[in-house]
Scaffold this motif. Structure first.
Motif, PDB file in Angstrom:
ATOM      1  N   TYR A  21       0.900  -1.244  -0.096  1.00  0.00           N
ATOM      2  CA  TYR A  21       0.035  -0.179  -0.015  1.00  0.00           C
ATOM      3  C   TYR A  21       0.858   1.551  -0.080  1.00  0.00           C
ATOM      4  O   TYR A  21       0.541   2.148  -0.698  1.00  0.00           O
ATOM      5  CB  TYR A  21      -0.823   0.290   1.253  1.00  0.00           C
TER       6      TYR A  21
ATOM      7  N   ARG B 204       2.774   1.836  -3.555  1.00  0.00           N
ATOM      8  CA  ARG B 204       1.923   2.221  -4.450  1.00  0.00           C
ATOM      9  C   ARG B 204       1.066   3.622  -4.240  1.00  0.00           C
ATOM     10  O   ARG B 204       0.204   3.812  -3.286  1.00  0.00           O
ATOM     11  CB  ARG B 204       0.720   1.075  -4.720  1.00  0.00           C
ATOM     12  N   SER B 205       1.689   4.602  -4.788  1.00  0.00           N
ATOM     13  CA  SER B 205       0.988   5.989  -4.660  1.00  0.00           C
ATOM     14  C   SER B 205      -0.236   5.843  -5.405  1.00  0.00           C
ATOM     15  O   SER B 205      -1.029   7.056  -4.766  1.00  0.00           O
ATOM     16  CB  SER B 205       1.874   7.015  -5.528  1.00  0.00           C
ATOM     17  N   SER B 206      -0.752   5.255  -6.188  1.00  0.00           N
ATOM     18  CA  SER B 206      -2.064   4.921  -6.529  1.00  0.00           C
ATOM     19  C   SER B 206      -3.088   4.569  -5.602  1.00  0.00           C
ATOM     20  O   SER B 206      -4.184   4.674  -5.767  1.00  0.00           O
ATOM     21  CB  SER B 206      -2.120   4.407  -7.933  1.00  0.00           C
ATOM     22  N   SER B 207      -2.600   4.017  -4.393  1.00  0.00           N
ATOM     23  CA  SER B 207      -3.425   3.340  -3.503  1.00  0.00           C
ATOM     24  C   SER B 207      -3.880   4.176  -2.295  1.00  0.00           C
ATOM     25  O   SER B 207      -2.764   4.908  -1.813  1.00  0.00           O
ATOM     26  CB  SER B 207      -2.693   2.247  -2.938  1.00  0.00           C
ATOM     27  N   ALA B 208      -5.078   4.412  -2.111  1.00  0.00           N
ATOM     28  CA  ALA B 208      -5.547   5.342  -0.963  1.00  0.00           C
ATOM     29  C   ALA B 208      -5.608   4.455   0.315  1.00  0.00           C
ATOM     30  O   ALA B 208      -5.901   5.153   1.317  1.00  0.00           O
ATOM     31  CB  ALA B 208      -6.682   5.905  -1.292  1.00  0.00           C
TER      32      ALA B 208
ATOM     33  N   THR C 180      -8.141   4.485   5.078  1.00  0.00           N
ATOM     34  CA  THR C 180      -7.665   5.359   3.967  1.00  0.00           C
ATOM     35  C   THR C 180      -6.349   6.016   4.355  1.00  0.00           C
ATOM     36  O   THR C 180      -6.427   6.301   5.650  1.00  0.00           O
ATOM     37  CB  THR C 180      -8.614   6.303   3.459  1.00  0.00           C
TER      38      THR C 180
ATOM     39  N   TYR D   2      -5.660  11.715   2.317  1.00  0.00           N
ATOM     40  CA  TYR D   2      -6.906  11.788   1.780  1.00  0.00           C
ATOM     41  C   TYR D   2      -8.063  12.076   2.767  1.00  0.00           C
ATOM     42  O   TYR D   2      -9.232  11.901   2.501  1.00  0.00           O
ATOM     43  CB  TYR D   2      -7.349  10.363   1.084  1.00  0.00           C
TER      44      TYR D   2
END
Length: 187
Positions: free
Chosen positions: A46, A49-53, A67, A71
């Motif tokens: 997690y 991966r910068s695309s994972s919130a 989260t 975010y």
């Protein structure tokens, strides 16, 4: 099946309740040590991966899928409700007394705060920050209050011993002020 996906799905389904290491070990027929290693791997994925919130946290000895902090403003806008609004100073004072002195009765809290607080207790119970933890063996059997797992979550605590230590400086300052007032009234 992907082992990390299994833990991810368990945490997703558990939601706000979360799961303990023992619960996850039992559900996956593995050891708690293995669960820790798997959760660490999943958390690293997690975080990489910068695309994972999403990320995993541990509070009140339970692991939860949440989260990422960056975010929070977006998510809080969606989750705006009376239960997510900030606590007033009076509610925070009452909650602090309960957290540090639990189990504690309403009368004991009122003695410390110097005000009646049945409304404050109701609001804290509605927000699931406190609960009735028993009854005192005394006349009338008054209710004893303590904090909830949600309290631990709300303040990001894993154990009550993580509460900040109370300093004696505040007590000394209050006592000094009392004596100064007393001495002035005697003069």
């Amino acid at each position: 099946m992907d082992e990390l996906a299994i833990y991810e799905s368990l945490l997703f389904v558990a939601g706000e309740e979360g799961l303990t290491l023992k619960e996850m070990a039992k559900l996956t027929n593995s050891t708690t040590d293995h669960v820790i290693v798997s959760l660490d791997q999943l958390m690293n994925e997690y975080n990489l991966r910068s695309s994972s919130a999403l990320t995993i946290i541990e509070t009140a000895s339970k692991y939860k899928l949440v989260t990422k902090e960056q975010y929070s403003s977006i998510v809080s806008g969606y989750a705006q409700s009376p239960l997510t609004q900030k606590l007033s100073k009076a509610l925070l004072e009452t909650l602090a007394i309960i957290a540090y002195k639990q189990p504690i009765t309403r009368m004991e809290i009122e003695e410390i705060r110097g005000v009646q607080l049945s409304t404050a207790l109701q609001k804290l119970k509605l927000r699931d920050l406190i609960k009735e933890v028993g009854r005192l063996e005394a006349p009338g059997k008054p209710v004893l209050y303590g904090t909830t797992d949600y309290f631990m979550d709300y303040f990001g605590l894993n154990h009550l011993n993580e509460l900040p230590e109370l300093t004696i400086d505040e007590e000394i300052e209050e006592t000094s002020l009392f004596f100064e007032s007393f001495e002035q009234s005697v003069d």
